[in-house]
Design a protein around this motif. Structure first.
Motif, PDB file in Angstrom:
ATOM      1  N   GLY A 223       0.800  -1.223   0.000  1.00 40.82           N
ATOM      2  CA  GLY A 223       0.000   0.000   0.000  1.00 40.82           C
ATOM      3  C   GLY A 223       0.833   1.273   0.000  1.00 40.82           C
ATOM      4  N   ASN A 224       2.122   1.153   0.302  1.00 44.51           N
ATOM      5  CA  ASN A 224       2.948   2.356   0.435  1.00 44.51           C
ATOM      6  C   ASN A 224       4.122   2.472  -0.536  1.00 44.51           C
ATOM      7  OD1 ASN A 224       1.855   3.991   2.648  1.00 44.51           O
ATOM      8  ND2 ASN A 224       2.164   2.130   3.872  1.00 44.51           N
ATOM      9  N   VAL A 225       4.485   1.366  -1.169  1.00 46.37           N
ATOM     10  CA  VAL A 225       5.668   1.417  -2.052  1.00 46.37           C
ATOM     11  C   VAL A 225       5.230   1.359  -3.516  1.00 46.37           C
ATOM     12  CG1 VAL A 225       7.897   0.385  -2.609  1.00 46.37           C
ATOM     13  CG2 VAL A 225       7.011   0.222  -0.261  1.00 46.37           C
ATOM     14  N   TRP A 226       5.549   2.394  -4.261  1.00 44.16           N
ATOM     15  CA  TRP A 226       5.242   2.422  -5.695  1.00 44.16           C
ATOM     16  C   TRP A 226       6.181   1.472  -6.429  1.00 44.16           C
ATOM     17  CZ3 TRP A 226       7.370   3.174 -10.435  1.00 44.16           C
ATOM     18  CH2 TRP A 226       6.495   3.470 -11.498  1.00 44.16           C
ATOM     19  N   THR A 227       5.651   0.603  -7.263  1.00 49.72           N
ATOM     20  CA  THR A 227       6.506  -0.303  -8.054  1.00 49.72           C
ATOM     21  C   THR A 227       6.225  -0.108  -9.536  1.00 49.72           C
ATOM     22  OG1 THR A 227       4.856  -2.075  -7.907  1.00 49.72           O
ATOM     23  CG2 THR A 227       6.639  -2.099  -6.276  1.00 49.72           C
ATOM     24  N   GLY A 228       7.254  -0.292 -10.323  1.00 51.18           N
ATOM     25  CA  GLY A 228       7.087  -0.172 -11.775  1.00 51.18           C
ATOM     26  C   GLY A 228       8.372   0.228 -12.465  1.00 51.18           C
TER      27      GLY A 228
ATOM     28  N   SER B  75       7.558   1.463   8.734  1.00 50.70           N
ATOM     29  CA  SER B  75       6.633   1.473   7.593  1.00 50.70           C
ATOM     30  C   SER B  75       7.125   2.444   6.528  1.00 50.70           C
ATOM     31  CB  SER B  75       5.235   1.898   8.048  1.00 50.70           C
ATOM     32  OG  SER B  75       4.439   2.150   6.889  1.00 50.70           O
ATOM     33  N   PRO B  76       7.213   1.991   5.276  1.00 48.50           N
ATOM     34  CA  PRO B  76       7.647   2.901   4.203  1.00 48.50           C
ATOM     35  C   PRO B  76       6.685   4.070   4.032  1.00 48.50           C
ATOM     36  CG  PRO B  76       6.935   0.751   3.306  1.00 48.50           C
ATOM     37  CD  PRO B  76       6.963   0.621   4.792  1.00 48.50           C
ATOM     38  N   GLY B  77       5.493   3.941   4.602  1.00 50.04           N
ATOM     39  CA  GLY B  77       4.524   5.040   4.508  1.00 50.04           C
ATOM     40  C   GLY B  77       4.752   6.127   5.532  1.00 50.04           C
ATOM     41  N   ARG B 177      11.810   4.593   1.517  1.00 48.58           N
ATOM     42  CA  ARG B 177      10.431   4.494   1.030  1.00 48.58           C
ATOM     43  C   ARG B 177      10.147   3.159   0.364  1.00 48.58           C
ATOM     44  NH1 ARG B 177      12.586   9.073   1.310  1.00 48.58           N
ATOM     45  NH2 ARG B 177      11.534  10.824   2.334  1.00 48.58           N
ATOM     46  N   SER B 178      10.993   2.164   0.630  1.00 49.74           N
ATOM     47  CA  SER B 178      10.658   0.806   0.208  1.00 49.74           C
ATOM     48  C   SER B 178      10.861  -0.137   1.401  1.00 49.74           C
ATOM     49  CB  SER B 178      11.458   0.386  -1.027  1.00 49.74           C
ATOM     50  OG  SER B 178      12.813   0.715  -0.904  1.00 49.74           O
ATOM     51  N   ARG B 179      10.619  -1.438   1.208  1.00 44.48           N
ATOM     52  CA  ARG B 179      10.582  -2.351   2.359  1.00 44.48           C
ATOM     53  C   ARG B 179      11.980  -2.615   2.938  1.00 44.48           C
ATOM     54  NH1 ARG B 179      13.026  -6.853   2.980  1.00 44.48           N
ATOM     55  NH2 ARG B 179      11.950  -8.093   1.410  1.00 44.48           N
ATOM     56  N   ASN B 180      12.105  -2.341   4.230  1.00 46.25           N
ATOM     57  CA  ASN B 180      13.346  -2.550   4.987  1.00 46.25           C
ATOM     58  C   ASN B 180      13.008  -3.151   6.327  1.00 46.25           C
ATOM     59  OD1 ASN B 180      15.466  -1.435   3.363  1.00 46.25           O
ATOM     60  ND2 ASN B 180      14.336   0.480   3.548  1.00 46.25           N
ATOM     61  N   PRO B 241       3.389   2.081 -13.965  1.00 49.36           N
ATOM     62  CA  PRO B 241       3.241   1.168 -12.821  1.00 49.36           C
ATOM     63  C   PRO B 241       3.366  -0.302 -13.210  1.00 49.36           C
ATOM     64  CG  PRO B 241       1.134   2.183 -13.426  1.00 49.36           C
ATOM     65  CD  PRO B 241       2.174   2.847 -14.248  1.00 49.36           C
ATOM     66  N   SER B 242       3.830  -1.123 -12.273  1.00 45.19           N
ATOM     67  CA  SER B 242       3.893  -2.577 -12.491  1.00 45.19           C
ATOM     68  C   SER B 242       2.488  -3.159 -12.407  1.00 45.19           C
ATOM     69  CB  SER B 242       4.769  -3.224 -11.420  1.00 45.19           C
ATOM     70  OG  SER B 242       4.067  -3.263 -10.177  1.00 45.19           O
ATOM     71  N   SER B 243       2.363  -4.428 -12.786  1.00 45.18           N
ATOM     72  CA  SER B 243       1.044  -5.078 -12.768  1.00 45.18           C
ATOM     73  C   SER B 243       0.489  -5.175 -11.345  1.00 45.18           C
ATOM     74  CB  SER B 243       1.151  -6.470 -13.377  1.00 45.18           C
ATOM     75  OG  SER B 243       2.103  -7.235 -12.646  1.00 45.18           O
ATOM     76  N   TYR B 244       1.375  -5.155 -10.341  1.00 46.61           N
ATOM     77  CA  TYR B 244       0.885  -5.312  -8.966  1.00 46.61           C
ATOM     78  C   TYR B 244       1.007  -4.038  -8.132  1.00 46.61           C
ATOM     79  CZ  TYR B 244       5.880  -6.405  -8.175  1.00 46.61           C
ATOM     80  OH  TYR B 244       7.255  -6.382  -8.151  1.00 46.61           O
ATOM     81  N   ASN B 245       1.287  -2.921  -8.790  1.00 46.35           N
ATOM     82  CA  ASN B 245       1.379  -1.658  -8.054  1.00 46.35           C
ATOM     83  C   ASN B 245       0.011  -1.251  -7.491  1.00 46.35           C
ATOM     84  OD1 ASN B 245       2.576   0.994  -7.286  1.00 46.35           O
ATOM     85  ND2 ASN B 245       1.084   1.736  -8.797  1.00 46.35           N
ATOM     86  N   LYS B 246       0.007  -0.817  -6.227  1.00 47.33           N
ATOM     87  CA  LYS B 246      -1.257  -0.404  -5.603  1.00 47.33           C
ATOM     88  C   LYS B 246      -1.225   1.063  -5.162  1.00 47.33           C
ATOM     89  CE  LYS B 246      -3.533  -4.543  -4.864  1.00 47.33           C
ATOM     90  NZ  LYS B 246      -2.846  -5.224  -6.007  1.00 47.33           N
TER      91      LYS B 246
END
Lengths: 278, 278
Positions: A223-228, B75-77, B177-180, B241-246
């Motif tokens: 929900g928080n990390v933009w991917t692409g 949280s990256p958010g 801003r990404s998963r750590n 965006p990637s196919s799974y970007n939210k």
């Protein structure tokens, strides 16, 4: 599988084998798309570091029967505004690599019959690929590493071929539309190396990010990390005249060349992205 | 003269000496501006060709007292939309180069205490320079060649520093801003090399075309051949965006990063041109 270079042990892509490419077309295109090549050669006997030089160059295939020994002076204004020379066929067989430099630089001062083992690298980038975790970030890129024997070209007609090809590979149609033939002094001061390719490999990375199942299920992360993808390519901008330029408008062959480079770059970035969606 | 690397004989720019640069700032900037570096090392004993690998990397200066041994999950958010981390100072002293790759690749399988002599090349291009005759065509470019000893980094905090730095050098503000933090498996599968720089040099070509007096006086040539610059830089396009970007909209730190890269590239091309007019 398309025809290509021999897969010598030293040049095989060992990890991520699906990224390995050995076909002529892929290899030659990467090299010709890269204006500045990195050329490496083994250290001198008293040193431990490989030498490395940035050099202008491109692929070529010289046929002595097709290249005139001499060029007469033809007014650069007598060629059509739009270039229509057909592109060279990069796919049908092995090609040499021609490198160009000042005759005084160390690579050109070797004895005429010396064959210098060189390794040439060229990389173009099609985009940045961003995943949920930094460890899966990547670049979409195309990279060629070519090994071969370099020797100084002495035949005037081959030197003329190589310099024409390097010029037109940099700017389509430029050779005819600038001052020719070269003067004797110009030819003497310019060194040309021909590299006969012995082994070669390319790595091509396309497609999207990939992430671990655990991260994909973590709502705080997803929900928080933009991917692409962020597409990248070499952009060619609006020409800026020199202080002594007298040609009022930018010629059509240059406009076409610039448009073509930008379209090719944009398309390659988009193609790399499209392969994620299959 | 700005402080910089020792001018070892092997790394001195011998021809066109005015293009040579040895100061820390120039060298580090070229390397950090180049996402994919070319890393060369001497041939195996049974081969004559230098090896060459494309690798992700950048400069760094690790201070064990400033880097936490472990990172908790945050949280990256929870980080602000706009990144405001100050840029590292590239000018004040020597820096190491950190290279990143898969732990299974051949460079990382060397014994821990081995110091591998490597040569690293990075080139950025600021434009094509067109003169009346093909022999004076050139590129405006900045090229760094660095020699040093690479060794595998085993300290977890230094590895964490290097990976953070490589990530943020690629995309400003991305690490937080990404998963750590990284998982154990991620840390195990990732190899980090630190290169201690021994000698380094850069070549920087700026300015306009130059032509011979004879050509400048030839009306047929000057009247028909366009001379000047075509600016070039790496363009960063609209994120896809990637196919799974939210995450619905592209975050502000990414917008700023992309704008900044494009502005920097455009500015560097313009600066190289401006130097012709002095």
């Amino acid at each position: 599988m398309a025809e290509g270079y021999e897969q010598h042990q030293r040049a095989i892509v060992k990890r991520l084998k699906d990224r390995g490419r050995y076909d002529y077309g892929t290899m030659h295109k990467i090299i010709d798309d890269t204006p500045v090549l990195h050329v490496s050669f083994p250290p001198d006997s008293d040193d431990e570091f490989s030498a490395m030089l940035p050099m202008l160059g491109c692929t070529g295939s010289f046929n002595p029967n097709e290249t005139p020994k001499e060029q007469p002076y033809v007014s650069p204004g007598s060629f059509p505004e739009e270039d229509s020379t057909p592109e060279e066929d990069l796919t049908s067989g092995p090609r040499d690599i021609y490198l160009h430099g000042h005759a005084a630089s160390r690579l050109f001062k070797r004895p005429e019959d010396e064959r210098i083992p060189v390794t040439i690298a060229a990389t173009t980038m099609q985009g940045i690929v961003l995943s949920l975790t930094p460890f899966h970030n990547s670049c979409n890129y195309a990279s060629a590493v070519v090994m071969g024997y370099a020797s100084v070209v002495t035949s005037e007609s081959e030197r003329l071929y190589a310099l024409t090809r390097i010029t037109d590979n940099l700017v389509t149609g430029r050779w005819d539309r600038s001052r020719n033939p070269p003067t004797k002094a110009e030819m003497t001061s310019t060194g040309v190396l021909r590299v006969e390719v012995v082994s070669a490999s390319a790595k091509v990375r396309v497609g999207g990010p990939s992430d671990d199942r655990k991260d994909l299920k973590n709502e705080d992360v997803v929900g928080n990390v933009w991917t692409g993808f962020v597409p990248t390519y070499t952009f060619y901008g609006e020409p800026v005249p020199s202080s002594y330029n007298k040609v009022e408008s930018v010629p059509q062959y240059m406009r076409s060349w610039i448009e073509n480079e930008n379209r090719k770059g944009e398309q390659a970035a988009a193609d790399a992205i499209a392969q994620a969606k299959k």
